[in-house]
Design an enzyme around this catalytic site. Sequence first.
Site, PDB file in Angstrom:
ATOM      1  CG  ASN A  56      -1.991  -0.806   1.159  1.00 56.60           C
ATOM      2  OD1 ASN A  56      -2.626  -1.932   0.154  1.00 56.60           O
ATOM      3  ND2 ASN A  56      -2.999  -0.904   1.766  1.00 56.60           N
ATOM      4  CG  ASP A 261      -1.221   0.954   5.089  1.00 51.87           C
ATOM      5  OD1 ASP A 261      -0.809   1.344   5.712  1.00 51.87           O
ATOM      6  OD2 ASP A 261      -1.478   0.811   4.618  1.00 51.87           O
TER       7      ASP A 261
HETATM    8  N1  LIG Z   1     -12.105  11.339   6.667  1.00 50.16           N
HETATM    9  C1  LIG Z   1     -11.310  12.091   7.030  1.00 50.16           C
HETATM   10  N2  LIG Z   1     -10.846  13.066   5.506  1.00 50.16           N
HETATM   11  C2  LIG Z   1     -10.404  13.026   5.462  1.00 50.16           C
HETATM   12  N3  LIG Z   1      -8.966  12.983   5.693  1.00 50.16           N
HETATM   13  C3  LIG Z   1      -9.173  12.084   6.350  1.00 50.16           C
HETATM   14  C4  LIG Z   1     -10.493  11.397   6.859  1.00 50.16           C
HETATM   15  N4  LIG Z   1      -9.488  10.412   7.654  1.00 50.16           N
HETATM   16  C5  LIG Z   1      -8.604  10.287   7.210  1.00 50.16           C
HETATM   17  N5  LIG Z   1      -7.854  10.901   6.336  1.00 50.16           N
HETATM   18  C6  LIG Z   1      -6.614  11.465   6.440  1.00 50.16           C
HETATM   19  O1  LIG Z   1      -5.702  10.354   6.413  1.00 50.16           O
HETATM   20  C7  LIG Z   1      -4.930  10.293   7.758  1.00 50.16           C
HETATM   21  C8  LIG Z   1      -4.436   8.964   8.555  1.00 50.16           C
HETATM   22  O2  LIG Z   1      -5.921   9.397   8.479  1.00 50.16           O
HETATM   23  P1  LIG Z   1      -5.825   7.932  10.747  1.00 50.16           P
HETATM   24  O3  LIG Z   1      -5.642   8.655  11.430  1.00 50.16           O
HETATM   25  O4  LIG Z   1      -7.748   7.877  10.275  1.00 50.16           O
HETATM   26  O5  LIG Z   1      -5.452   6.736   9.967  1.00 50.16           O
HETATM   27  P2  LIG Z   1      -5.071   4.722  10.431  1.00 50.16           P
HETATM   28  O6  LIG Z   1      -5.995   4.999  11.851  1.00 50.16           O
HETATM   29  O7  LIG Z   1      -4.157   5.104  10.590  1.00 50.16           O
HETATM   30  O8  LIG Z   1      -6.102   4.381   9.781  1.00 50.16           O
HETATM   31  P3  LIG Z   1      -6.099   2.879   8.966  1.00 50.16           P
HETATM   32  O9  LIG Z   1      -5.356   2.050   9.630  1.00 50.16           O
HETATM   33  O10 LIG Z   1      -7.097   2.212   8.701  1.00 50.16           O
HETATM   34  O11 LIG Z   1      -5.555   2.925   7.825  1.00 50.16           O
HETATM   35  C9  LIG Z   1      -5.750  11.287   8.409  1.00 50.16           C
HETATM   36  O12 LIG Z   1      -3.943  12.106   9.413  1.00 50.16           O
HETATM   37  C10 LIG Z   1      -5.906  12.419   6.932  1.00 50.16           C
HETATM   38  O13 LIG Z   1      -4.828  13.005   6.349  1.00 50.16           O
END
Ligand SMILES: Nc1ncnc2c1ncn2[C@@H]1O[C@H](COP(=O)(O)OP(=O)(O)OP(=O)(O)O)[C@@H](O)[C@H]1O
Length: 328
Positions: A56, A261
């Site tokens: 990814n 990712d």
């Molecule tokens: N609903 C959203 N709208 C806009 N940007 C988002 C959204 N969700 C996530 N992002 C972007 O993606 C980044 C990573 O998201 P998040 O913190 O949810 O990662 P994660 O929890 O590691 O996700 P996953 O493990 O499910 O891939 C955030 O910093 C933001 O920039």
Amino acid sequence: MPSPRPLLIAGSIATDHLMTFQGKFEDSLVVEQLHKLSVSFLVDDLEIRRGGVAPNMCFGLGRLGLHPVLVGAAGEDFGDYRSWLERHGVDCSHVRISETKHTARFVCTTDSTMAQFASFYPGAMAEARHIELAPIVQAVGEPEYVLIGADDPDGMLRHTDECRQRGYAFIADPSQQLAFGEGDLIRRLVDGAALLFSNEYESHLIEQKTGWSADEVLSRVGVQVTTLGADGVRVRRRGKDDIVLPAAKDVRAVEPTGVGDAFRAGFLAALAWDVGLERAAQVGCVLAAYVVETVGTQEYSFTAEQFLGRLEHSYGPEAAADVRAHLS
Ligand SMILES: Nc1ncnc2c1ncn2[C@@H]1O[C@H](COP(=O)(O)OP(=O)(O)OP(=O)(O)O)[C@@H](O)[C@H]1O
Ligand SMILES: [Mg+2]
């Protein structure tokens, strides 16, 4: 411009096989007969999605014009996936191919109530522990960073220890493995990392499991990047002000798988371009926006102009100007 040093991206390589069942599992389960459970559901949809944290991230880096080196273990069935990644600029020549195991696979059936039956087969992933980084570095050159993402835990430890021994700068990105790992493992994965990635929940898990305070965690890594979902991202460095940024603007969230990712891929691409941490976080958020807006983790595409347009719309013309020279 000097060509950037290679980025090694280590982590799980997997595919997701997702099926949907129109009925309710509940209707087929007889509580008194659970000790003889044997049910079969006629599903009407099968989707096979490319996944695994390392591909990814590599795909996202490839989309931005970089040529990351994928480090991980897969099975003989990796052929199609390899071609796809190579078409998108990823160096797969160092992937270890298992002689006996299939590529890791997540198989999940979801019913009309969103109840799920799921299984994860790690398969070849367990052979990540047999991968040595030194021969890869010999072939591709001294790495800028080695990112160590969620993978076979023994493989993650081995890569981290090897980076420390050989002096390769490493990035800790333990994500899903934090839920399973003990404090000792997590301390070893994080201590001395040039960069630590996690989401907010995981950052608390790191503190809880290592027994280190937030400041202590920061004292053991160069930079700590914590993603905050739709609220954006926070970047912390010792002795400097935090950088806190909102997520990209006007995102139509469809399906979040792979968003973390993609953020990392954007962030690392911008680091390779040497445009600073704030730009790195911005590029990460814009790349993440593309993933949330598509179903699947490697299904998005854009032109350089579209990407720059989104960067400008969210973070202003200077952000786009700084990145423009690097996107073609
Ligand atoms: N609903 C959203 N709208 C806009 N940007 C988002 C959204 N969700 C996530 N992002 C972007 O993606 C980044 C990573 O998201 P998040 O913190 O949810 O990662 P994660 O929890 O590691 O996700 P996953 O493990 O499910 O891939 C955030 O910093 C933001 O920039
Ligand atoms: Mg994540």
